[in-house]
Design a protein around this motif. Sequence first.
Motif, PDB file in Angstrom:
ATOM      1  N   GLN B  99      88.828  18.830  46.394  1.00 38.89           N
ATOM      2  CA  GLN B  99      88.633  17.851  45.383  1.00 38.89           C
ATOM      3  C   GLN B  99      89.890  17.997  44.527  1.00 38.89           C
ATOM      4  OE1 GLN B  99      86.700  20.029  46.912  1.00 38.89           O
ATOM      5  NE2 GLN B  99      84.385  19.879  46.508  1.00 38.89           N
ATOM      6  N   PHE B 100      90.400  16.649  43.856  1.00 45.66           N
ATOM      7  CA  PHE B 100      91.443  16.513  42.882  1.00 45.66           C
ATOM      8  C   PHE B 100      91.180  17.139  41.841  1.00 45.66           C
ATOM      9  CE2 PHE B 100      94.136  12.855  44.919  1.00 45.66           C
ATOM     10  CZ  PHE B 100      94.141  13.358  46.235  1.00 45.66           C
ATOM     11  N   GLU B 101      90.078  17.093  41.299  1.00 47.33           N
ATOM     12  CA  GLU B 101      89.677  17.437  40.162  1.00 47.33           C
ATOM     13  C   GLU B 101      89.647  19.029  39.609  1.00 47.33           C
ATOM     14  OE1 GLU B 101      87.980  15.632  41.827  1.00 47.33           O
ATOM     15  OE2 GLU B 101      87.730  13.563  41.156  1.00 47.33           O
ATOM     16  N   LEU B 102      89.525  19.597  40.876  1.00 46.32           N
ATOM     17  CA  LEU B 102      89.471  20.967  40.715  1.00 46.32           C
ATOM     18  C   LEU B 102      90.748  21.818  40.551  1.00 46.32           C
ATOM     19  CD1 LEU B 102      86.539  22.028  43.214  1.00 46.32           C
ATOM     20  CD2 LEU B 102      86.422  21.560  40.667  1.00 46.32           C
ATOM     21  N   ARG B 140      95.353  21.395  38.508  1.00 43.60           N
ATOM     22  CA  ARG B 140      94.480  20.761  39.492  1.00 43.60           C
ATOM     23  C   ARG B 140      95.283  20.581  40.687  1.00 43.60           C
ATOM     24  NH1 ARG B 140      91.416  16.661  35.539  1.00 43.60           N
ATOM     25  NH2 ARG B 140      91.026  18.145  33.880  1.00 43.60           N
TER      26      ARG B 140
END
Lengths: 251, 264
Positions: B99-102, B140
């Motif tokens: 996940q890019f956001e994590l 991230r």
Amino acid sequence: MNNTPEPLHYLRSLLQADFVVLLRNRRAILAGLLSPIYIMFIAKSEKTQARLGGSHFLVVLAVTLGILSLALMGYAVNMARDRERGVFQRLRVTPVPQWTIMVSRLLIQVLISELIAIVVLVVGSRMNNITFSAGEYLSTLLVALLESAMFLAIGQALVGLVKSASTVTAVSSLLFAALLLTGLLGNSGILGDTFQTFSKWTPVGTIMSVFQSVLHQVAWNGHTTLSLFACFGYIVLCGFIGIKWFQWEAR
Amino acid sequence: MSSVAKNHSEKLPVLSVENLIVSYGSNKAVDNVSFSIKKGEIFGLLGPNGAGKTSTLSAIEGLVKPQSGNLLLEGTDMQKHPAEAKANMGVQLQSTSFQFELTIDQLIRLYAGLYNVQLARRDILNSLKEIGLESESGKRFKQLSGGQQQRLSLFIANIHHPRLLLLDEPTSGLDPQSRRQLWDTIEQNRRNGGSILLTTHSMEEAQSVCDRVAIIDHGKVITVDTPKGLIEKHKHDQRVRKVARGKVTLEDVFIGLTGNEIRE
Ligand SMILES: Nc1ncnc2c1ncn2[C@@H]1O[C@H](COP(=O)(O)OP(=O)(O)O)[C@@H](O)[C@H]1O
Ligand SMILES: [Mg+2]
């Protein structure tokens, strides 16, 4: 050999991750929060409000708008995009059951939808100098739950039928406009009787009928009950389509 | 475990693939492939693009359902017990993405949770130091360079110290330093008793890290042996002689056996 993980353990990990992912998704959160506030702002004049069904109705309409955009821009678009990136394939090679990957996302969507409903109710009452009773709060949140489930099912059907993320994004915007306009303009009656009948049975139309009864603008009648059933019908139908044809891989 | 059972499990291959067939519609991507991997062994699948390497791994990983064939992890049927199999496998996919956001930190926690691994704050910091990401832990995933993403992905594949590590083209796109580091990690894994199945189309990689190599093309295993053994076995083959310039190398064997037309 290593043991398979405990459901409570991995569900918590998935939920935490999905919560962060959704909150950091600026576009989805902005769409979910700003679009309802924007519509309340442009419909501030009493004349517009009266035409749309009164200020209480306007506020729940804004709730609907927020939850619809979150389901399409937050759920459908992100599912399609993460599928293209291969995020799901990586999760699928872990020992957790596949369905939990999707259920965790859906639960977080529902949670954020309810939060949006609360924020919009609070902001809406301030903006319009009106109050919602505790009972109205509660029933609005309950209907918000139902509409969140319905719009997520529609989003699921979309990612079930369409693979490419860019197509899902484009269709989401179109669908958003179409659902909103048919549900709204129909209610106003300006497009004629046939259209009004049609629009009463669209997803937005049915949920707004339920809202009208819940806010006591219209007594709960046979039409309300049928609208409620129609909502469940949409959930079952779209959910079925979206799960049956869903593929984890984009190619 | 009794000593009899222990002896038995020491002898049992970590992974056996028997008569595996994987089809996409009418396209047979994997056509009756069989091989097995011993404890502590590093086994390479060497083949040109489209040979069926990723499809073979996908079947083992449970991402695609084989048309037929048996897959056993230490004797356990992986298709009947997928969760158990996955709990004992570590995977790095060819086109992996998190996940890019994590952030790195959040990703490590997520996957530790999914594999039932308890990690203390200090453990995470130590491991991040080992893979040279300690100052990036708050970054991230999408902010990391390709090499950093790859290192994180390898670390997460290994987070539960699995019996078997599956690496799909782990070094493609890496600079020489990162590649060396990856080979070191692979070696270290072997010393800890883990087995590795990796795919590659790099001869250098096959020769320097793999104990045994299977050359695969058009979904079929053409030959299996140690890298040296492959050269010995095929150095007199006409097709190999024809492409060799001087002393026969592994690459000559590969080109000789798989042909020299270019694959997409
Ligand atoms: N998901 C898929 N759907 C359809 N065909 C596929 C899919 N994955 C791979 N293929 C086809 O199967 C064959 C083998 O591909 P792959 O296993 O990816 O080979 P390799 O990893 O050795 O390059 C190729 O012809 C490829 O086009
Ligand atoms: Mg491949």
